[in-house]
Design an enzyme around this catalytic site. Structure first.
Site, PDB file in Angstrom:
ATOM      1  N   GLY A  11     -34.593  50.780 -46.377  1.00 52.05           N
ATOM      2  CA  GLY A  11     -35.694  49.881 -46.047  1.00 52.05           C
ATOM      3  C   GLY A  11     -36.189  50.069 -44.611  1.00 52.05           C
ATOM      4  N   ASP A  32     -28.493  51.689 -51.167  1.00 50.62           N
ATOM      5  CA  ASP A  32     -29.786  51.093 -51.537  1.00 50.62           C
ATOM      6  C   ASP A  32     -30.032  51.399 -53.001  1.00 50.62           C
ATOM      7  N   LYS A  85     -38.117  40.274 -49.817  1.00 52.64           N
ATOM      8  CA  LYS A  85     -38.616  39.613 -48.603  1.00 52.64           C
ATOM      9  C   LYS A  85     -40.041  39.077 -48.675  1.00 52.64           C
ATOM     10  N   SER A 125     -33.693  35.177 -40.500  1.00 55.60           N
ATOM     11  CA  SER A 125     -35.121  35.211 -40.169  1.00 55.60           C
ATOM     12  C   SER A 125     -35.517  33.953 -39.425  1.00 55.60           C
ATOM     13  N   ALA A 126     -36.545  34.077 -38.595  1.00 50.61           N
ATOM     14  CA  ALA A 126     -37.117  32.903 -37.930  1.00 50.61           C
ATOM     15  C   ALA A 126     -37.702  31.924 -38.940  1.00 50.61           C
ATOM     16  N   THR A 127     -37.847  32.364 -40.180  1.00 50.66           N
ATOM     17  CA  THR A 127     -38.327  31.454 -41.230  1.00 50.66           C
ATOM     18  C   THR A 127     -37.381  30.255 -41.384  1.00 50.66           C
ATOM     19  N   TYR A 149     -37.829  32.134 -50.549  1.00 53.00           N
ATOM     20  CA  TYR A 149     -37.325  33.200 -49.671  1.00 53.00           C
ATOM     21  C   TYR A 149     -36.603  32.591 -48.468  1.00 53.00           C
ATOM     22  N   LYS A 153     -32.451  32.594 -46.990  1.00 54.65           N
ATOM     23  CA  LYS A 153     -31.948  32.930 -45.647  1.00 54.65           C
ATOM     24  C   LYS A 153     -31.114  31.771 -45.095  1.00 54.65           C
ATOM     25  N   ASN A 179     -40.871  38.601 -35.647  1.00 59.14           N
ATOM     26  CA  ASN A 179     -41.775  39.411 -36.480  1.00 59.14           C
ATOM     27  C   ASN A 179     -41.634  40.900 -36.176  1.00 59.14           C
ATOM     28  N   ASN A 198     -48.474  42.077 -47.009  1.00 55.42           N
ATOM     29  CA  ASN A 198     -48.451  40.637 -46.759  1.00 55.42           C
ATOM     30  C   ASN A 198     -48.500  40.338 -45.273  1.00 55.42           C
ATOM     31  N   ARG A 292     -53.735  30.413 -44.422  1.00 57.01           N
ATOM     32  CA  ARG A 292     -52.842  30.769 -45.531  1.00 57.01           C
ATOM     33  C   ARG A 292     -51.852  29.620 -45.709  1.00 57.01           C
TER      34      ARG A 292
HETATM   35  P1  NAD Z   1     -37.299  46.282 -46.902  1.00 59.56           P
HETATM   36  O1  NAD Z   1     -37.741  45.775 -48.227  1.00 59.56           O
HETATM   37  O2  NAD Z   1     -38.029  47.414 -46.300  1.00 59.56           O
HETATM   38  O3  NAD Z   1     -35.752  46.659 -46.961  1.00 59.56           O
HETATM   39  C1  NAD Z   1     -34.858  46.061 -47.857  1.00 59.56           C
HETATM   40  C2  NAD Z   1     -34.140  47.174 -48.593  1.00 59.56           C
HETATM   41  O4  NAD Z   1     -33.162  46.598 -49.451  1.00 59.56           O
HETATM   42  C3  NAD Z   1     -35.074  48.016 -49.469  1.00 59.56           C
HETATM   43  O5  NAD Z   1     -34.839  49.385 -49.212  1.00 59.56           O
HETATM   44  C4  NAD Z   1     -34.642  47.649 -50.897  1.00 59.56           C
HETATM   45  O6  NAD Z   1     -34.798  48.742 -51.779  1.00 59.56           O
HETATM   46  C5  NAD Z   1     -33.188  47.271 -50.678  1.00 59.56           C
HETATM   47  N1  NAD Z   1     -32.637  46.357 -51.671  1.00 59.56           N
HETATM   48  C6  NAD Z   1     -33.131  45.163 -52.085  1.00 59.56           C
HETATM   49  N2  NAD Z   1     -32.334  44.620 -53.003  1.00 59.56           N
HETATM   50  C7  NAD Z   1     -31.292  45.458 -53.161  1.00 59.56           C
HETATM   51  C8  NAD Z   1     -30.118  45.443 -53.963  1.00 59.56           C
HETATM   52  N3  NAD Z   1     -29.867  44.431 -54.805  1.00 59.56           N
HETATM   53  N4  NAD Z   1     -29.240  46.471 -53.858  1.00 59.56           N
HETATM   54  C9  NAD Z   1     -29.494  47.490 -53.019  1.00 59.56           C
HETATM   55  N5  NAD Z   1     -30.581  47.569 -52.238  1.00 59.56           N
HETATM   56  C10 NAD Z   1     -31.471  46.561 -52.313  1.00 59.56           C
HETATM   57  O7  NAD Z   1     -37.311  45.015 -45.919  1.00 59.56           O
HETATM   58  P2  NAD Z   1     -37.094  44.941 -44.341  1.00 59.56           P
HETATM   59  O8  NAD Z   1     -38.366  44.440 -43.745  1.00 59.56           O
HETATM   60  O9  NAD Z   1     -36.497  46.169 -43.809  1.00 59.56           O
HETATM   61  O10 NAD Z   1     -36.065  43.715 -44.282  1.00 59.56           O
HETATM   62  C11 NAD Z   1     -34.667  43.933 -44.219  1.00 59.56           C
HETATM   63  C12 NAD Z   1     -33.973  42.592 -44.154  1.00 59.56           C
HETATM   64  O11 NAD Z   1     -34.451  41.849 -43.053  1.00 59.56           O
HETATM   65  C13 NAD Z   1     -34.194  41.703 -45.383  1.00 59.56           C
HETATM   66  O12 NAD Z   1     -33.011  40.996 -45.636  1.00 59.56           O
HETATM   67  C14 NAD Z   1     -35.282  40.767 -44.929  1.00 59.56           C
HETATM   68  O13 NAD Z   1     -35.262  39.557 -45.631  1.00 59.56           O
HETATM   69  C15 NAD Z   1     -34.913  40.576 -43.472  1.00 59.56           C
HETATM   70  N6  NAD Z   1     -36.026  40.176 -42.619  1.00 59.56           N
HETATM   71  C16 NAD Z   1     -37.177  40.915 -42.591  1.00 59.56           C
HETATM   72  C17 NAD Z   1     -38.244  40.520 -41.782  1.00 59.56           C
HETATM   73  C18 NAD Z   1     -39.542  41.281 -41.778  1.00 59.56           C
HETATM   74  O14 NAD Z   1     -40.557  40.714 -41.382  1.00 59.56           O
HETATM   75  N7  NAD Z   1     -39.582  42.555 -42.165  1.00 59.56           N
HETATM   76  C19 NAD Z   1     -38.120  39.386 -40.969  1.00 59.56           C
HETATM   77  C20 NAD Z   1     -36.930  38.660 -41.013  1.00 59.56           C
HETATM   78  C21 NAD Z   1     -35.887  39.069 -41.836  1.00 59.56           C
HETATM   79  C1  WQD Z   2     -48.478  36.807 -38.798  1.00 56.71           C
HETATM   80  C2  WQD Z   2     -49.768  36.102 -38.391  1.00 56.71           C
HETATM   81  C3  WQD Z   2     -50.838  34.988 -40.228  1.00 56.71           C
HETATM   82  C4  WQD Z   2     -51.788  38.649 -42.463  1.00 56.71           C
HETATM   83  C5  WQD Z   2     -43.595  36.440 -42.329  1.00 56.71           C
HETATM   84  C6  WQD Z   2     -42.588  35.660 -43.119  1.00 56.71           C
HETATM   85  C7  WQD Z   2     -41.329  35.482 -42.315  1.00 56.71           C
HETATM   86  C8  WQD Z   2     -40.808  36.816 -41.791  1.00 56.71           C
HETATM   87  C9  WQD Z   2     -41.873  37.629 -41.135  1.00 56.71           C
HETATM   88  C10 WQD Z   2     -39.144  37.669 -43.266  1.00 56.71           C
HETATM   89  C11 WQD Z   2     -49.931  34.725 -39.036  1.00 56.71           C
HETATM   90  C12 WQD Z   2     -51.707  36.121 -39.713  1.00 56.71           C
HETATM   91  C13 WQD Z   2     -51.336  37.751 -41.512  1.00 56.71           C
HETATM   92  C14 WQD Z   2     -53.180  38.801 -42.660  1.00 56.71           C
HETATM   93  C15 WQD Z   2     -53.566  37.179 -40.924  1.00 56.71           C
HETATM   94  N1  WQD Z   2     -40.336  37.642 -42.856  1.00 56.71           N
HETATM   95  N2  WQD Z   2     -52.216  37.032 -40.756  1.00 56.71           N
HETATM   96  N3  WQD Z   2     -54.029  38.072 -41.866  1.00 56.71           N
HETATM   97  O1  WQD Z   2     -46.127  34.730 -41.580  1.00 56.71           O
HETATM   98  O2  WQD Z   2     -45.204  34.971 -39.230  1.00 56.71           O
HETATM   99  O3  WQD Z   2     -43.876  35.733 -41.142  1.00 56.71           O
HETATM  100  O4  WQD Z   2     -43.018  37.704 -41.990  1.00 56.71           O
HETATM  101  O5  WQD Z   2     -38.230  36.967 -42.974  1.00 56.71           O
HETATM  102  O6  WQD Z   2     -40.422  34.857 -43.150  1.00 56.71           O
HETATM  103  O7  WQD Z   2     -43.141  34.390 -43.449  1.00 56.71           O
HETATM  104  O8  WQD Z   2     -45.878  37.022 -40.484  1.00 56.71           O
HETATM  105  O9  WQD Z   2     -47.217  39.074 -40.420  1.00 56.71           O
HETATM  106  O10 WQD Z   2     -47.438  37.528 -42.415  1.00 56.71           O
HETATM  107  O11 WQD Z   2     -48.359  36.817 -40.208  1.00 56.71           O
HETATM  108  O12 WQD Z   2     -54.363  36.549 -40.254  1.00 56.71           O
HETATM  109  O13 WQD Z   2     -53.649  39.577 -43.523  1.00 56.71           O
HETATM  110  O14 WQD Z   2     -50.879  36.870 -38.878  1.00 56.71           O
HETATM  111  O15 WQD Z   2     -51.625  33.883 -40.609  1.00 56.71           O
HETATM  112  O16 WQD Z   2     -50.599  33.904 -38.095  1.00 56.71           O
HETATM  113  P1  WQD Z   2     -45.338  35.493 -40.601  1.00 56.71           P
HETATM  114  P2  WQD Z   2     -47.207  37.701 -40.951  1.00 56.71           P
END
Ligand code: NAD
Ligand code: WQD
Length: 337
Positions: A11, A32, A85, A125-127, A149, A153, A179, A198, A292
């Site tokens: 990922g 993975d 995610k 996550s900050a979520t 989601y 977390k 982020n 997204n 949103r």
């Molecule tokens: P990503 O989807 O790119 O990576 C996740 C990886 O996990 C993928 O490669 C997917 O194929 C693999 N995966 C999912 N379910 C699986 C399973 N059951 N077995 C094996 N592999 C599996 O996402 P990312 O953005 O790299 O996020 C990684 C982690 O960080 C996640 O736990 C996500 O929730 C968390 N996170 C992401 C963000 C973000 O904004 N990207 C923010 C906060 C937290």
């Molecule tokens: C950022 C800003 C939107 C898209 C999400 C998850 C959070 C974490 C990170 C995993 C916001 C605005 C976005 C668009 C826009 N993931 N926006 N047009 O919402 O802070 O967090 O990803 O844990 O849980 O909720 O990130 O990048 O979606 O949005 O205007 O097409 O951009 O409204 O203000 P977010 P985001």
């Protein structure tokens, strides 16, 4: 050499962390099932990595497969990224999210326990802060979940806390990412969302490269300086280094921790658009649309704990985040395909 098992290894964040761990001297074994990633990542990693890429294709929810992997590699710790995610998808498919994110975590911990591996770094996550009452966000701020989601977390952190209470030999690190954006400086790996992105930066990147006509800015009537949402964007390379620091801490000292990984600096949607235009030399047309549902006005970290507990802080600024994202995007306009 200390072996680390990386789940969700192909990922976005894990692939960058893989390289950081190898550069720090760890042996890394990736797992993975490619449910949200491409096997091509492994070829790209092999070009960039200072050591061999060792990988097992498996679902972290498959107990037999996890047992085989633990028997074979005997990791000292797990860095657990594997999860779904997408916030919106979690609302329409809650069971899939609870099964994969929580079932996967529980199954991973059970396999760890059977094999005497009791150190885990968990992608939180900050979520978990829900709608912030006060900024910047410290780790002791109230937590809540506004969608399934986020609930996975919050519950994931709870599971690890309960495990630590029941069995104090466990050491857990919950890392609350703000982020994550940007890409490896080589432009060979980066974020490759399936379908319509997204998140803001991958969407902006696809507009800049010409894959999408314009960005929809979700609201300009928030109580922020320019009315658009403010977030704490953090370079994925900095985030990767945060994992190295957390792992090192678990290996070197007793105890568990929960820390923010953010920069402490908030930028608006329009700040990011302007920085991306400057970094790419392309224009990013946008229109203001409705808010949103579920979005908060502003969210940024107090990064003090990470500095004090891990000796880590973010180094790369918004310009670098945009430059590195753009390098990845224009060298790979269709992602890994
Ligand atoms: P990503 O989807 O790119 O990576 C996740 C990886 O996990 C993928 O490669 C997917 O194929 C693999 N995966 C999912 N379910 C699986 C399973 N059951 N077995 C094996 N592999 C599996 O996402 P990312 O953005 O790299 O996020 C990684 C982690 O960080 C996640 O736990 C996500 O929730 C968390 N996170 C992401 C963000 C973000 O904004 N990207 C923010 C906060 C937290
Ligand atoms: C950022 C800003 C939107 C898209 C999400 C998850 C959070 C974490 C990170 C995993 C916001 C605005 C976005 C668009 C826009 N993931 N926006 N047009 O919402 O802070 O967090 O990803 O844990 O849980 O909720 O990130 O990048 O979606 O949005 O205007 O097409 O951009 O409204 O203000 P977010 P985001």
């Amino acid at each position: 050499m200390t072996t680390v098992l990386l789940t969700g290894a192909a990922g976005y964040i894990a692939s960058h962390t893989w390289l950081a761990l190898q550069h720090a001297g760890y042996r890394v074994v990736g797992v993975d099932n490619f449910v949200n990633s491409s096997p091509i990542v492994l070829e790209r990693l092999a070009e960039l990595a200072p050591a061999p890429i060792e990988f097992e294709r498996a679902d972290v929810g498959d107990a037999a497969a996890m047992d085989e992997i633990f028997d074979r590699y005997r990791p000292a710790a797990v860095v657990h990224f594997a999860a779904y995610k997408a916030v919106g998808e979690s609302v329409s498919q809650p069971l899939a999210y609870y099964r994969n994110n929580l079932g996967g975590l529980v199954n991973t911990c059970e396999a760890m326990k059977r094999h005497g591996c009791l150190r885990i770094v968990f992608s939180s996550s900050a979520t978990v802060y829900g709608a912030p009452e006060q900024l910047p966000l410290r780790e002791d701020a109230p937590t809540s979940a506004t969608n399934p989601y986020g609930a996975t977390k919050l519950m994931g952190e709870q599971i690890l806390r309960d495990l630590g209470i029941a069995e104090p030999a466990w050491q857990t690190a919950c890392l609350r990412y703000f982020n994550p954006v940007g890409a490896h400086e080589s432009g060979r790996i980066g974020e490759d969302p399936r379908g319509t992105p997204n998140n803001l930066m991958p969407y902006v990147a696809q507009v800049a490269v010409g894959r999408r006509a314009k960005l929809s800015v979700f609201g300009n009537d928030y109580a922020t300086p320019d009315g658009t949402g403010v977030r704490d964007y953090i370079h994925v390379t900095d985030l990767a280094e945060g994992h190295v620091a957390a792992l090192r801490r678990l290996l070197d000292q007793p105890g568990s921790l929960t820390v923010n990984l953010g920069t402490g600096q908030g930028y608006s949607v329009l700040d990011l658009v302007r920085a991306y235009e400057a970094a790419s030399g392309r224009s990013v047309p946008y229109e203001i649309v409705a808010r949103r549902p579920g979005d908060v006005a502003a969210c940024w970290a107090d990064p003090t704990s990470a500095r004090e507990l891990l000796g880590w802080e973010a180094k790369l600024d918004l310009t670098r985040m945009c430059e590195d994202s753009w390098r990845w995007q224009h060298l790979n306009p269709q992602g890994f395909n």
